[in-house]
Design an enzyme around this catalytic site. Structure first.
Site, PDB file in Angstrom:
ATOM      1  CB  SER A  68      59.536  18.648  43.734  1.00 21.64           C
ATOM      2  OG  SER A  68      59.843  16.958  44.226  1.00 21.64           O
ATOM      3  CD  GLU A 138      50.304  21.504  46.881  1.00 26.69           C
ATOM      4  OE1 GLU A 138      50.705  22.117  46.688  1.00 26.69           O
ATOM      5  OE2 GLU A 138      51.922  20.996  46.940  1.00 26.69           O
ATOM      6  CD  GLU A 205      56.596  22.933  51.035  1.00 27.54           C
ATOM      7  OE1 GLU A 205      57.447  23.632  50.359  1.00 27.54           O
ATOM      8  OE2 GLU A 205      56.230  22.160  50.611  1.00 27.54           O
TER       9      GLU A 205
END
Length: 290
Positions: A68, A138, A205
């Protein structure tokens, strides 16, 4: 005793100072969950700089050097352009600024998907360059083989399911996941696959809450919620989001402060004093002696 680089705030330089070896470990974090129950939830926040790490360190169990940073630090439109070098440099800064937390670092898009061998090469690079303790990647069942490969070779792995920002082009946006029965089941099965592959924790998430609760009950490893549920084994937020550095934040973010307004007020005062020639005042200047 061990030596770590602590930020000397009186000089604004990072100097090596001795500190007791109190840093948490991945096994210690993992053992928080016993028989499916985590009595003390895990506290995790993102960090990208040494000073930020220093401020967060005493209050967190995990600091995540998230990709991020592409948006938060570099102003990029997504996490896709983030490079290994970016992640390594920021992770090294966070390690230097901390001595208590476990530091985990995101593997950026394209650095692990090709093969377990590619993932090992790049994960080992990140850990060598930064001193971080773990990597995060991920993906669900498709990444299980890679997670097992890394884990077997001494690299702790945190998984990430649900809304996976690196897959934004496939997902079509940053909306909540798991609203259909088929997608919900896929997210749960992805988490179980990562758990069975040896992930020590899984970020869950942007999913509808029942999915986060189901995953937490289904896996033996820790679940870290971000837009999940308070029933997860821990929580994470982007620090700048929870501090109010941005005007727009996701639904799942709670603002604990509005630092952006504080900064703007200070800059307005500074600008006015410069224009008025009231700054610098005598106490901020050096005068001749004698």
């Amino acid at each position: 005793m061990s030596t770590t680089f602590q930020l000397d705030t009186s000089t604004s330089r990072a100097n090596p100072t001795p500190a007791p070896m109190k840093r948490l470990t991945v096994p210690a974090i993992r053992q928080r969950k016993k028989d499916g129950v985590t009595a003390e939830p895990v506290v995790m926040l993102t960090a990208y700089t040494a000073r930020q790490a220093q401020l967060l360190d005493a209050h967190c169990d995990l600091l995540l050097v998230g990709d991020s940073l592409g948006q938060v630090i570099y102003g990029l439109p997504s996490t896709i352009p983030v490079t290994l070098e970016m992640m390594a440099n920021h992770a090294a800064a966070v390690v230097r600024g901390s001595y208590h937390t476990v530091v985990a670092v995101d593997m950026p898009f394209g650095s692990y998907e090709k093969s377990p061998e590619q993932a090992f090469e790049n994960a080992s690079y990140l850990l060598k360059q930064s001193g971080a303790a773990a990597v995060k990647l991920e993906g669900g069942a498709a990444m299980a083989e890679t997670v097992a490969f890394l884990n077997a070779r001494g690299i702790p792995v945190m998984g990430h399911v649900g809304l996976t920002p690196q897959a934004v082009n496939i997902l079509g946006g940053y909306m909540a996941r798991g609203r259909s029965d088929a997608e919900a089941q896929k997210i749960v099965s992805d988490a179980v696959a990562l758990d069975e592959a040896g992930a020590f924790a899984i970020v869950v998430e942007g999913v509808v809450e029942p999915i986060a609760i189901e995953i937490t009950k289904a896996v033996s490893c820790l679940t870290i919620g971000i837009g999940g549920s308070a029933q997860c084994d821990g929580q994470v937020l982007v620090t700048e989001d929870m501090l109010g550095m941005f005007e727009r934040v996701p639904r799942f973010v709670k603002r604990y402060e509005n630092i952006a307004e504080t900064i703007e007020r200070a800059v307005v005062r500074y600008a006015q004093e410069v224009k008025d020639r009231t700054f610098p005042a005598p106490e901020q200047t050096y005068q001749p002696k004698g």
